[in-house]
Enzyme design. Structure first.
Site, PDB file in Angstrom:
ATOM      1  N   ASP A 145       0.867  -1.181   0.000  1.00 23.27           N
ATOM      2  CA  ASP A 145       0.000   0.000   0.000  1.00 23.27           C
ATOM      3  C   ASP A 145       0.903   1.231   0.000  1.00 23.27           C
ATOM      4  O   ASP A 145       1.856   1.323   0.777  1.00 23.27           O
ATOM      5  CB  ASP A 145      -0.921  -0.004   1.237  1.00 23.27           C
ATOM      6  CG  ASP A 145      -2.026   1.032   1.107  1.00 23.27           C
ATOM      7  OD1 ASP A 145      -1.713   2.231   0.926  1.00 23.27           O
ATOM      8  OD2 ASP A 145      -3.202   0.652   1.188  1.00 23.27           O
ATOM      9  N   ILE A 146       0.606   2.161  -0.886  1.00 21.63           N
ATOM     10  CA  ILE A 146       1.460   3.341  -1.062  1.00 21.63           C
ATOM     11  C   ILE A 146       1.356   4.298   0.140  1.00 21.63           C
ATOM     12  O   ILE A 146       2.251   5.110   0.366  1.00 21.63           O
ATOM     13  CB  ILE A 146       1.113   4.053  -2.407  1.00 21.63           C
ATOM     14  CG1 ILE A 146       2.282   4.844  -2.935  1.00 21.63           C
ATOM     15  CG2 ILE A 146      -0.135   4.900  -2.292  1.00 21.63           C
ATOM     16  CD1 ILE A 146       3.367   4.022  -3.528  1.00 21.63           C
TER      17      ILE A 146
ATOM     18  N   GLU B  38     -12.313   3.410  -1.716  1.00 20.65           N
ATOM     19  CA  GLU B  38     -11.540   4.362  -2.523  1.00 20.65           C
ATOM     20  C   GLU B  38     -11.282   3.818  -3.930  1.00 20.65           C
ATOM     21  O   GLU B  38     -11.459   4.535  -4.913  1.00 20.65           O
ATOM     22  CB  GLU B  38     -10.203   4.610  -1.804  1.00 20.65           C
ATOM     23  CG  GLU B  38      -9.402   5.776  -2.310  1.00 20.65           C
ATOM     24  CD  GLU B  38      -8.040   5.842  -1.608  1.00 20.65           C
ATOM     25  OE1 GLU B  38      -7.027   5.894  -2.309  1.00 20.65           O
ATOM     26  OE2 GLU B  38      -8.013   5.808  -0.357  1.00 20.65           O
TER      27      GLU B  38
ATOM     28  N   HIS C  68      -9.800  -5.728  -3.123  1.00 22.08           N
ATOM     29  CA  HIS C  68      -8.478  -5.864  -2.511  1.00 22.08           C
ATOM     30  C   HIS C  68      -8.608  -6.149  -1.030  1.00 22.08           C
ATOM     31  O   HIS C  68      -9.510  -5.655  -0.372  1.00 22.08           O
ATOM     32  CB  HIS C  68      -7.601  -4.633  -2.757  1.00 22.08           C
ATOM     33  CG  HIS C  68      -8.222  -3.326  -2.377  1.00 22.08           C
ATOM     34  ND1 HIS C  68      -9.146  -2.689  -3.168  1.00 22.08           N
ATOM     35  CD2 HIS C  68      -8.061  -2.541  -1.285  1.00 22.08           C
ATOM     36  CE1 HIS C  68      -9.512  -1.556  -2.594  1.00 22.08           C
ATOM     37  NE2 HIS C  68      -8.882  -1.449  -1.433  1.00 22.08           N
TER      38      HIS C  68
ATOM     39  N   HIS D  85      -6.548  -5.761   2.509  1.00 27.98           N
ATOM     40  CA  HIS D  85      -5.429  -5.137   3.216  1.00 27.98           C
ATOM     41  C   HIS D  85      -4.862  -6.155   4.203  1.00 27.98           C
ATOM     42  O   HIS D  85      -5.625  -6.754   4.986  1.00 27.98           O
ATOM     43  CB  HIS D  85      -5.904  -3.929   4.041  1.00 27.98           C
ATOM     44  CG  HIS D  85      -6.377  -2.753   3.257  1.00 27.98           C
ATOM     45  ND1 HIS D  85      -5.606  -1.635   3.042  1.00 27.98           N
ATOM     46  CD2 HIS D  85      -7.571  -2.501   2.650  1.00 27.98           C
ATOM     47  CE1 HIS D  85      -6.290  -0.745   2.349  1.00 27.98           C
ATOM     48  NE2 HIS D  85      -7.499  -1.244   2.093  1.00 27.98           N
TER      49      HIS D  85
HETATM   50  P1  AMP Z   1      -9.815   1.368   0.008  1.00 27.79           P
HETATM   51  O1  AMP Z   1     -10.374   1.269  -1.383  1.00 27.79           O
HETATM   52  O2  AMP Z   1     -10.681   2.198   0.906  1.00 27.79           O
HETATM   53  O3  AMP Z   1      -9.500   0.025   0.601  1.00 27.79           O
HETATM   54  O4  AMP Z   1      -8.434   2.167  -0.078  1.00 27.79           O
HETATM   55  C1  AMP Z   1      -7.553   1.963  -1.170  1.00 27.79           C
HETATM   56  C2  AMP Z   1      -6.139   1.770  -0.688  1.00 27.79           C
HETATM   57  O5  AMP Z   1      -5.312   1.669  -1.835  1.00 27.79           O
HETATM   58  C3  AMP Z   1      -5.583   2.912   0.175  1.00 27.79           C
HETATM   59  O6  AMP Z   1      -5.031   2.387   1.380  1.00 27.79           O
HETATM   60  C4  AMP Z   1      -4.504   3.538  -0.720  1.00 27.79           C
HETATM   61  O7  AMP Z   1      -3.394   4.020   0.012  1.00 27.79           O
HETATM   62  C5  AMP Z   1      -4.133   2.404  -1.621  1.00 27.79           C
HETATM   63  N1  AMP Z   1      -3.647   2.812  -2.943  1.00 27.79           N
HETATM   64  C6  AMP Z   1      -4.250   3.661  -3.807  1.00 27.79           C
HETATM   65  N2  AMP Z   1      -3.530   3.803  -4.928  1.00 27.79           N
HETATM   66  C7  AMP Z   1      -2.427   3.021  -4.769  1.00 27.79           C
HETATM   67  C8  AMP Z   1      -1.296   2.738  -5.592  1.00 27.79           C
HETATM   68  N3  AMP Z   1      -1.130   3.285  -6.789  1.00 27.79           N
HETATM   69  N4  AMP Z   1      -0.363   1.870  -5.096  1.00 27.79           N
HETATM   70  C9  AMP Z   1      -0.507   1.319  -3.887  1.00 27.79           C
HETATM   71  N5  AMP Z   1      -1.561   1.531  -3.077  1.00 27.79           N
HETATM   72  C10 AMP Z   1      -2.504   2.389  -3.506  1.00 27.79           C
END
Ligand code: AMP
Length: 131
Positions: free
Chosen positions: A28-29, A87, A92, A94
């Site tokens: 996760d970025i 988001e 996905h 975590h």
């Molecule tokens: P959620 O959809 O609420 O589970 O959140 C999306 C997650 O993806 C967040 O924790 C972001 O930090 C992560 N994220 C978004 N874009 C990227 C990326 N390009 N590379 C890695 N992680 C990402």
């Protein structure tokens, strides 16, 4: 195409932690802690519970294998698992190495790590991943 599909296909760079033909894991970025990893299906599907039972089972088993690698790379009490997906509209999981339940609070301030640190973390997890 979702941003995570682009990541799985290598069109957008990521810090790879593990992969097989069907699934991909990367850092996760905006990590909650060092080793915070995302696991995705290569197939584009938004909502995790739209996956059929067999695919979901394989997805969970792959996430388990990644969690085992994370725990070896980053000793912790347990690796926590969460699914939000508010988001990014691509399913996905975590995976977060936890020292306490506070590490799973997604409202916590995220770590800011250098590209070198992120690469080193991903490499460590990748080296522990057993295919
Ligand atoms: P959620 O959809 O609420 O589970 O959140 C999306 C997650 O993806 C967040 O924790 C972001 O930090 C992560 N994220 C978004 N874009 C990227 C990326 N390009 N590379 C890695 N992680 C990402």
């Amino acid at each position: 195409m979702s941003i995570f599909t682009k990541i799985a296909e290598g069109e957008i760079p990521s810090y790879k932690c593990a992969e097989n033909e069907e699934f991909y894991a990367f850092l996760d970025i905006n990590p909650l802690v060092k080793g915070h990893t995302l696991v995705i299906p290569r197939r584009e599907v938004d909502y995790i519970f739209d996956m059929n039972d067999d695919e979901l089972a394989r997805f969970q088993v792959f996430a388990k294998q990644v969690a085992i690698a994370i725990k070896k790379a980053f000793p912790c009490i347990k690796v926590g698992q969460a699914v939000l997906g508010l988001e990014v509209p691509h399913a996905h999981i975590h995976l977060v190495p936890m020292q306490s339940e506070k590490d799973m609070n997604f409202r916590n301030e995220k770590l800011s790590l250098s590209a070198e640190e992120m690469q080193a973390i991903a490499d460590k997890i990748y080296s522990e991943f057993v295919k």
